[in-house]
Design an enzyme around this catalytic site. Structure first.
Site, short mmCIF file in Angstrom:
data_model
loop_
_atom_site.label_atom_id
_atom_site.label_comp_id
_atom_site.label_asym_id
_atom_site.label_seq_id
_atom_site.Cartn_x
_atom_site.Cartn_y
_atom_site.Cartn_z
N GLU A 179 15.66 15.10 -3.91
CA GLU A 179 14.85 14.99 -5.13
C GLU A 179 14.91 16.30 -5.91
O GLU A 179 14.62 17.35 -5.34
CB GLU A 179 13.41 14.64 -4.76
CG GLU A 179 13.32 13.25 -4.14
CD GLU A 179 11.93 12.86 -3.66
OE1 GLU A 179 11.09 13.76 -3.44
OE2 GLU A 179 11.69 11.66 -3.51
N ARG A 225 9.13 7.66 1.78
CA ARG A 225 10.13 8.73 1.78
C ARG A 225 11.52 8.13 1.62
O ARG A 225 11.81 7.04 2.17
CB ARG A 225 10.09 9.53 3.09
CG ARG A 225 9.00 10.58 3.15
CD ARG A 225 9.19 11.70 2.12
NE ARG A 225 8.16 12.72 2.19
CZ ARG A 225 7.00 12.69 1.52
NH1 ARG A 225 6.73 11.69 0.70
NH2 ARG A 225 6.13 13.69 1.63
N HIS A 257 8.92 10.29 -7.98
CA HIS A 257 7.98 10.75 -6.95
C HIS A 257 6.62 11.13 -7.55
O HIS A 257 6.12 12.25 -7.39
CB HIS A 257 8.56 11.93 -6.15
CG HIS A 257 7.92 12.09 -4.80
ND1 HIS A 257 8.61 12.44 -3.65
CD2 HIS A 257 6.63 11.93 -4.39
CE1 HIS A 257 7.78 12.51 -2.62
NE2 HIS A 257 6.56 12.20 -3.05
N1 LIG Z 1 5.24 8.93 -2.96
C1 LIG Z 1 4.15 9.65 -2.81
O1 LIG Z 1 3.67 10.19 -3.80
C2 LIG Z 1 3.48 9.79 -1.48
C3 LIG Z 1 4.13 9.47 -0.30
N2 LIG Z 1 3.49 9.57 0.89
C4 LIG Z 1 4.21 9.17 2.11
O2 LIG Z 1 3.51 8.09 2.70
C5 LIG Z 1 3.49 8.26 4.10
C6 LIG Z 1 2.28 7.54 4.68
O3 LIG Z 1 1.08 8.17 4.23
P1 LIG Z 1 -0.32 7.86 4.96
O4 LIG Z 1 -0.53 6.41 5.10
O5 LIG Z 1 -1.34 8.67 4.25
O6 LIG Z 1 -0.04 8.51 6.38
P2 LIG Z 1 -0.74 8.14 7.78
O7 LIG Z 1 -0.35 9.22 8.71
O8 LIG Z 1 -2.16 7.81 7.57
O9 LIG Z 1 -0.01 6.79 8.20
C7 LIG Z 1 1.34 6.68 8.57
C8 LIG Z 1 1.42 5.51 9.51
O10 LIG Z 1 2.77 5.23 9.81
C9 LIG Z 1 2.80 4.77 11.16
N3 LIG Z 1 4.11 4.87 11.76
C10 LIG Z 1 4.65 5.91 12.43
N4 LIG Z 1 5.88 5.58 12.87
C11 LIG Z 1 6.11 4.31 12.47
C12 LIG Z 1 7.18 3.42 12.63
N5 LIG Z 1 8.28 3.75 13.33
N6 LIG Z 1 7.08 2.18 12.11
C13 LIG Z 1 5.98 1.82 11.43
N7 LIG Z 1 4.92 2.63 11.26
C14 LIG Z 1 5.00 3.86 11.77
C15 LIG Z 1 1.75 5.62 11.87
O11 LIG Z 1 1.08 4.98 12.93
P3 LIG Z 1 1.59 4.79 14.39
O12 LIG Z 1 2.50 5.92 14.72
O13 LIG Z 1 0.38 4.73 15.24
O14 LIG Z 1 2.26 3.47 14.25
C16 LIG Z 1 0.67 5.79 10.81
O15 LIG Z 1 -0.34 4.84 10.95
C17 LIG Z 1 3.49 9.79 4.29
O16 LIG Z 1 4.03 10.15 5.55
C18 LIG Z 1 4.33 10.28 3.14
O17 LIG Z 1 5.67 10.44 3.55
C19 LIG Z 1 2.19 9.97 0.99
C20 LIG Z 1 1.49 10.30 -0.15
C21 LIG Z 1 2.09 10.28 -1.46
O1 LIG Z 2 1.65 13.56 -0.03
C1 LIG Z 2 2.87 13.34 0.05
O2 LIG Z 2 3.42 13.11 1.15
C2 LIG Z 2 3.71 13.33 -1.14
O3 LIG Z 2 4.84 12.97 -1.09
C3 LIG Z 2 3.18 13.88 -2.41
O4 LIG Z 2 3.74 15.12 -2.63
#
Ligand SMILES: NC(=O)C1=CN([C@@H]2O[C@H](COP(=O)(O)OP(=O)(O)OC[C@H]3O[C@@H](n4cnc5c(N)ncnc54)[C@H](OP(=O)(O)O)[C@@H]3O)[C@@H](O)[C@H]2O)C=CC1
Ligand SMILES: O=C(O)C(=O)CO
Length: 327
Positions: free
Chosen positions: A267, A238, A289
């Site tokens: 965006e 993000r 994105h």
């Molecule tokens: N550009 C794109 O097209 C896309 C972007 N995204 C973005 O990617 C992000 C991650 O997706 P995904 O892995 O599926 O989500 P998940 O919810 O599986 O994982 C997110 C992880 O971040 C960790 N987290 C939370 N707070 C912190 C912190 N302060 N420091 C480090 N780690 C932290 C959480 O674990 P814990 O709190 O236990 O540490 C969790 O394990 C989404 O939130 C979204 O914003 C997702 C899909 C597509």
């Molecule tokens: O899945 C997400 O979080 C994305 O940003 C894709 O729209």
């Protein structure tokens, strides 16, 4: 959830490509589908809604207050930072998101950015187009740096579905993988490396954490100053995780070697956004994105979206999003 006919409102259908099938929910409903919704149109469009489906439209506390029937908000994405989840929870509104749909598409996009930057791919392509190969008079030339991924260190911030899939690809490339502990935290156990240590040791740092009050601006000028001068920063998570002006300064000053970004705070970014002036730099790649946007991933997302809506409506919600904890 109810036997009555539901009013289902989709606020930004155009954020899924037209060829993707979004199946009709299996309960009696009237559907009101909008391609796009501007911020000042949200309240009027959801005022009679029982279920709201959205991808990137902001759902504020004020808009939620103006929707007395609202019971379900189904976000067509993993990231739910556009929704005031705490305001929903106070009203008993269920918020759901999409999980695990992007474990191929986002890591592959992440590595497309890493490989392009690590091998100066765009700089070589542009120089070939300018005639530099012929000018060199030999079979190759060495104008731009190229580094292997093997034996380099990959720092991952966020160890969820995407961070872990990225780790697997990194290991397949022979990289040493470090998962960062939360910034400011000391005792997360042996699987995690302190945040600052990850900044100092990594050749490539990649962000996979959600945007929360506690993660906003987690990378700013002091963090760039701790990175290696040849480090790359990749952000497919993000925009708000990184101070954008500080990144532009770091690239211009050579504080880090390059950056690959798929996301910005607003965006699309305005024409005068600090990243737009970086477009001529060979060591900065901005994609619009689309890391999530393989055809395969989007169809999986659309199927899961309606599964979530149906489950919530029959009173068995899944993928329920809780308000961010303050830590
Ligand atoms: N550009 C794109 O097209 C896309 C972007 N995204 C973005 O990617 C992000 C991650 O997706 P995904 O892995 O599926 O989500 P998940 O919810 O599986 O994982 C997110 C992880 O971040 C960790 N987290 C939370 N707070 C912190 C912190 N302060 N420091 C480090 N780690 C932290 C959480 O674990 P814990 O709190 O236990 O540490 C969790 O394990 C989404 O939130 C979204 O914003 C997702 C899909 C597509
Ligand atoms: O899945 C997400 O979080 C994305 O940003 C894709 O729209």
């Amino acid at each position: 959830m109810s036997q009555a006919k539901a009013r289902v409102v989709i606020l930004d259908r155009d954020t899924l490509p037209p060829q993707i099938t979004v199946r009709t929910p299996n309960f009696p409903h009237d559907l009101d589908s909008h391609g796009q919704t501007k911020p000042d149109e949200v309240a009027a469009r959801i005022k009679d809604a029982d279920v709201v489906i959205l991808n990137k439209v902001k759902l504020t506390r004020e808009a939620i207050a103006a929707a007395p029937r609202l019971r379900v908000v189904a976000v067509a994405a993993t990231g739910t930072d556009v929704v005031d989840v705490a305001a929903c929870k106070e009203r008993g509104i269920v918020v759901t998101n999409i999980r695990g749909y992007a474990t191929h598409t986002v890591p592959e996009h992440t590595f497309a950015l890493i490989l392009a930057l690590r091998r100066s791919l765009l700089a070589y392509r542009d120089s070939v187009a300018r005639g530099r190969w012929q000018e060199s008079g030999q079979f190759c030339y060495f104008d731009y740096p190229i580094h292997d991924l093997a034996n380099s260190t990959l720092g991952i911030i966020g160890d969820g579905a995407l961070g872990r899939s990225v780790a697997k690809l990194g290991e397949a490339f022979g990289m040493k993988v470090l998962f960062a502990a939360h910034k400011g935290s000391t005792g997360m156990g042996p699987l995690y490396t302190p945040f600052e240590e990850v900044l100092r040791q990594s050749d490539v740092i990649t962000l996979h954490a959600p945007l929360l009050p506690t993660t906003r601006n987690m990378i700013a000028a002091p963090e760039f100053a701790q990175m290696k001068r040849h480090a790359l920063l990749i952000n497919t998570a993000r925009g708000g995780l990184v101070d954008e002006a500080a990144l532009a300064d770091a690239l211009r000053a050579g504080t880090i070697a390059g950056a690959g970004f798929d996301v910005t705070i607003e965006e699309p970014p305005a024409q005068d956004h600090p990243f737009m002036a970086l477009q001529s730099l060979p060591n900065f790649i901005l994609t619009p994105h689309v890391a999530w946007a393989s055809q395969e991933a989007i169809q999986g997302l659309a199927d899961q979206l309606i599964d979530n809506v149906e489950a919530a409506w029959r009173g068995e919600p899944r993928n329920v999003v809780e308000p961010p904890a303050k830590r």
